[in-house]
Write a protein that holds these residues in place. Structure first.
Motif, PDB file in Angstrom:
ATOM      1  N   GLU A 157      49.586  46.329  29.175  1.00 55.10           N
ATOM      2  CA  GLU A 157      50.350  47.009  30.211  1.00 55.10           C
ATOM      3  C   GLU A 157      50.344  46.251  31.530  1.00 55.10           C
ATOM      4  OE1 GLU A 157      52.104  49.706  29.449  1.00 55.10           O
ATOM      5  OE2 GLU A 157      51.334  49.461  27.402  1.00 55.10           O
ATOM      6  N   ASN A 158      49.602  45.172  31.622  1.00 52.63           N
ATOM      7  CA  ASN A 158      49.466  44.441  32.874  1.00 52.63           C
ATOM      8  C   ASN A 158      50.178  43.097  32.832  1.00 52.63           C
ATOM      9  OD1 ASN A 158      47.932  46.448  34.089  1.00 52.63           O
ATOM     10  ND2 ASN A 158      45.987  45.578  33.379  1.00 52.63           N
ATOM     11  N   GLU A 159      50.464  42.561  33.995  1.00 54.66           N
ATOM     12  CA  GLU A 159      51.138  41.268  34.132  1.00 54.66           C
ATOM     13  C   GLU A 159      50.119  40.136  34.074  1.00 54.66           C
ATOM     14  OE1 GLU A 159      53.452  38.673  37.621  1.00 54.66           O
ATOM     15  OE2 GLU A 159      52.755  40.722  38.011  1.00 54.66           O
ATOM     16  N   GLN A 160      50.412  39.107  33.289  1.00 52.30           N
ATOM     17  CA  GLN A 160      49.564  37.920  33.259  1.00 52.30           C
ATOM     18  C   GLN A 160      49.989  36.980  34.376  1.00 52.30           C
ATOM     19  OE1 GLN A 160      49.755  35.558  29.690  1.00 52.30           O
ATOM     20  NE2 GLN A 160      48.355  33.993  30.460  1.00 52.30           N
ATOM     21  N   ASN A 161      49.059  36.637  35.251  1.00 50.38           N
ATOM     22  CA  ASN A 161      49.376  35.676  36.303  1.00 50.38           C
ATOM     23  C   ASN A 161      49.542  34.299  35.678  1.00 50.38           C
ATOM     24  OD1 ASN A 161      49.796  35.118  39.121  1.00 50.38           O
ATOM     25  ND2 ASN A 161      47.875  33.987  39.075  1.00 50.38           N
ATOM     26  N   ASP A 162      50.698  33.684  35.910  1.00 50.99           N
ATOM     27  CA  ASP A 162      51.024  32.408  35.282  1.00 50.99           C
ATOM     28  C   ASP A 162      51.028  31.310  36.336  1.00 50.99           C
ATOM     29  OD1 ASP A 162      51.641  30.711  33.223  1.00 50.99           O
ATOM     30  OD2 ASP A 162      53.792  31.083  33.321  1.00 50.99           O
ATOM     31  N   SER A 163      50.469  30.169  36.003  1.00 51.08           N
ATOM     32  CA  SER A 163      50.413  29.043  36.930  1.00 51.08           C
ATOM     33  C   SER A 163      50.057  27.783  36.162  1.00 51.08           C
ATOM     34  CB  SER A 163      49.358  29.301  38.022  1.00 51.08           C
ATOM     35  OG  SER A 163      49.215  28.178  38.876  1.00 51.08           O
ATOM     36  N   ALA A 164      50.376  26.644  36.752  1.00 52.43           N
ATOM     37  CA  ALA A 164      49.978  25.361  36.163  1.00 52.43           C
ATOM     38  C   ALA A 164      48.530  25.027  36.467  1.00 52.43           C
ATOM     39  CB  ALA A 164      50.888  24.251  36.689  1.00 52.43           C
ATOM     40  N   VAL A 165      47.904  25.773  37.370  1.00 52.03           N
ATOM     41  CA  VAL A 165      46.518  25.481  37.757  1.00 52.03           C
ATOM     42  C   VAL A 165      45.615  26.652  37.398  1.00 52.03           C
ATOM     43  CG1 VAL A 165      47.182  23.931  39.632  1.00 52.03           C
ATOM     44  CG2 VAL A 165      46.836  26.360  40.120  1.00 52.03           C
ATOM     45  N   HIS A 166      44.359  26.343  37.249  1.00 49.31           N
ATOM     46  CA  HIS A 166      43.297  27.343  37.118  1.00 49.31           C
ATOM     47  C   HIS A 166      42.073  26.704  37.769  1.00 49.31           C
ATOM     48  CE1 HIS A 166      41.034  30.668  35.098  1.00 49.31           C
ATOM     49  NE2 HIS A 166      40.050  29.774  35.182  1.00 49.31           N
ATOM     50  N   VAL A 167      41.792  27.081  38.992  1.00 50.37           N
ATOM     51  CA  VAL A 167      40.755  26.417  39.780  1.00 50.37           C
ATOM     52  C   VAL A 167      39.680  27.430  40.146  1.00 50.37           C
ATOM     53  CG1 VAL A 167      40.232  25.106  41.872  1.00 50.37           C
ATOM     54  CG2 VAL A 167      42.410  24.737  40.683  1.00 50.37           C
ATOM     55  N   ASP A 168      38.475  27.225  39.586  1.00 49.53           N
ATOM     56  CA  ASP A 168      37.347  28.126  39.808  1.00 49.53           C
ATOM     57  C   ASP A 168      36.587  27.750  41.071  1.00 49.53           C
ATOM     58  OD1 ASP A 168      37.097  29.804  37.220  1.00 49.53           O
ATOM     59  OD2 ASP A 168      37.336  27.762  36.462  1.00 49.53           O
ATOM     60  N   MET A 169      36.089  28.780  41.762  1.00 48.67           N
ATOM     61  CA  MET A 169      35.251  28.592  42.945  1.00 48.67           C
ATOM     62  C   MET A 169      34.130  29.615  42.919  1.00 48.67           C
ATOM     63  SD  MET A 169      38.329  27.829  45.671  1.00 48.67           S
ATOM     64  CE  MET A 169      39.450  28.993  44.871  1.00 48.67           C
ATOM     65  N   ILE A 170      32.985  29.282  43.510  1.00 52.43           N
ATOM     66  CA  ILE A 170      31.738  30.017  43.278  1.00 52.43           C
ATOM     67  C   ILE A 170      31.194  30.643  44.557  1.00 52.43           C
ATOM     68  CG2 ILE A 170      29.336  29.785  42.509  1.00 52.43           C
ATOM     69  CD1 ILE A 170      30.239  27.451  40.772  1.00 52.43           C
TER      70      ILE A 170
END
Length: 361
Positions: A320-333
């Motif tokens: 039921e939710n929207e998947q956020n789509d992007s060419a990047v996936h950048v993790d930060m801590i």
């Protein structure tokens, strides 16, 4: 060959990707990881699968040469055809020079990542595993001796992953049915987000090796508040420090960094989905007890949470939710070891790094 290399290969083949007879497997590895590639080939042969080694995603000098001599990119159809045909994908990190691409323009990197997005989607649709070989350059980046880094990597990788799964399932049971999560750390981080309807996954060394986190996706437009990521980000061969993000209506409306802010800016401007959160992860692997400038390990550290701008993993988004789509996936801590708490639906479930199901909470 160090026997821990063979054990590492066994964990990959038996636990992480579980190869079967006739499977076509692509192994993406730098030459510094040759011993692990050799060990993998022995096991792949035993299982009657078919290996192919490439140096595509994890290249260094030749990738730099390509990126510095081209400004516009298209998705390479022949690589896409390869990924479409494969059954499994094993990516092995390991560098000869961790800063090889540091003089590639961030805007060029962003354009390249956009063209690579269909390849990323194809890889993620298959059985895959990402792991690390303890190369000397990575040891240097972690400010460790080569031997010390080898011990660190293999202690984190070669372990009882069923035991890890059982321990982490306690946090999955808390987060999976939740509606709202709040992360507070000192006076610099206070952010809330809805996770209602989005599954929480237990990472125990299948796709990422080492594992050691539970993670989900925020509802795309629900993120509100500010975050100071007090652990450095190492991206595109550059160190980005003290990343600050301010969210309204799910989007980043203000940002800054203490060092290399232009790298952060280019990440956030990659595409429409790059300035929204795609992941909330909670680190639970206390065998990873030091920061090494390697997100594959650092995001799993106990007493931390991480958030990724950009692409949300499909498995963490409810129907039921929207998947956020992007060419990047950048993790930060964010360090959660002091003056910090995680609240789930208004209840504190972690305080100063200790979970409610652990002694000393």
């Amino acid at each position: 060959m160090d026997p821990r290399i063979r054990e590492h290969a066994e964990v990959i083949v038996d636990h992480s990707v579980d190869l079967s007879e006739g499977d076509d497997v692509v192994i993406d590895a730098h030459p510094v990881a040759e011993d692990l590639v050799v060990a993998l080939h022995e096991l792949v042969a035993d299982r009657g699968a078919n290996p192919l080694v490439v140096q595509d995603r994890l290249g260094e000098r030749y990738q730099r040469a390509f990126l510095r001599n081209r400004e516009e990119f298209e998705t390479p159809g022949h690589v896409e055809a390869l990924y479409d045909a494969m059954d499994a994908y094993i990516a092995i990190r390991g560098n000869a020079n961790v800063t090889e691409t540091s003089d590639v323009d961030p805007e060029t990197n962003a354009a390249y990542q956009q063209a690579q997005q269909p390849l990323l989607a194809e890889r993620l649709s298959k059985t895959w595993n990402l792991t690390q070989y303890p190369a000397a350059a990575n040891a240097q980046l972690a400010q460790m001796s080569t031997e010390g880094y080898e011990n660190f990597v293999w202690d984190a990788v070669n372990k009882d992953w069923d035991e890890v799964r059982e321990h982490q399932s306690q946090m999955v049971d808390i987060l999976d049915p939740a509606d709202e999560v709040r992360i507070v750390s000192g006076d610099t981080t206070d952010v809330t987000m809805s996770v209602a309807g989005n599954p929480t996954l237990n990472d125990y060394g299948e796709k990422n090796l080492p594992g050691g986190e539970v993670f989900t996706a925020p509802v795309a437009d629900s993120v509100e508040g500010e975050v100071l990521f007090d652990k450095p980000l190492y991206h595109q061969g550059r160190e980005v420090t003290d990343v600050y993000l301010d969210f309204e209506g799910g989007r980043v409306v203000d940002h800054s960094a203490g060092k290399n802010e232009e790298v952060l800016t280019e990440v956030l401007e990659t595409d429409d989905g790059a300035n929204r959160l795609g992941e909330l992860g909670i680190g639970m692997n206390r065998d990873i007890d030091r920061f090494t400038y390697n997100m594959l390990f650092d995001e799993k550290m106990g007493d931390t949470v991480h958030m990724a701008v950009g692409r949300a993993y499909e498995d963490t988004v409810g129907e039921e939710n929207e998947q956020n789509d992007s060419a990047v996936h950048v993790d930060m801590i964010v360090d959660m070891s002091e003056e910090s708490r995680i609240e789930v639906d208004g209840e504190v479930v972690q305080r100063d790094g200790t979970f409610e199901f652990e002694e000393g909470f």
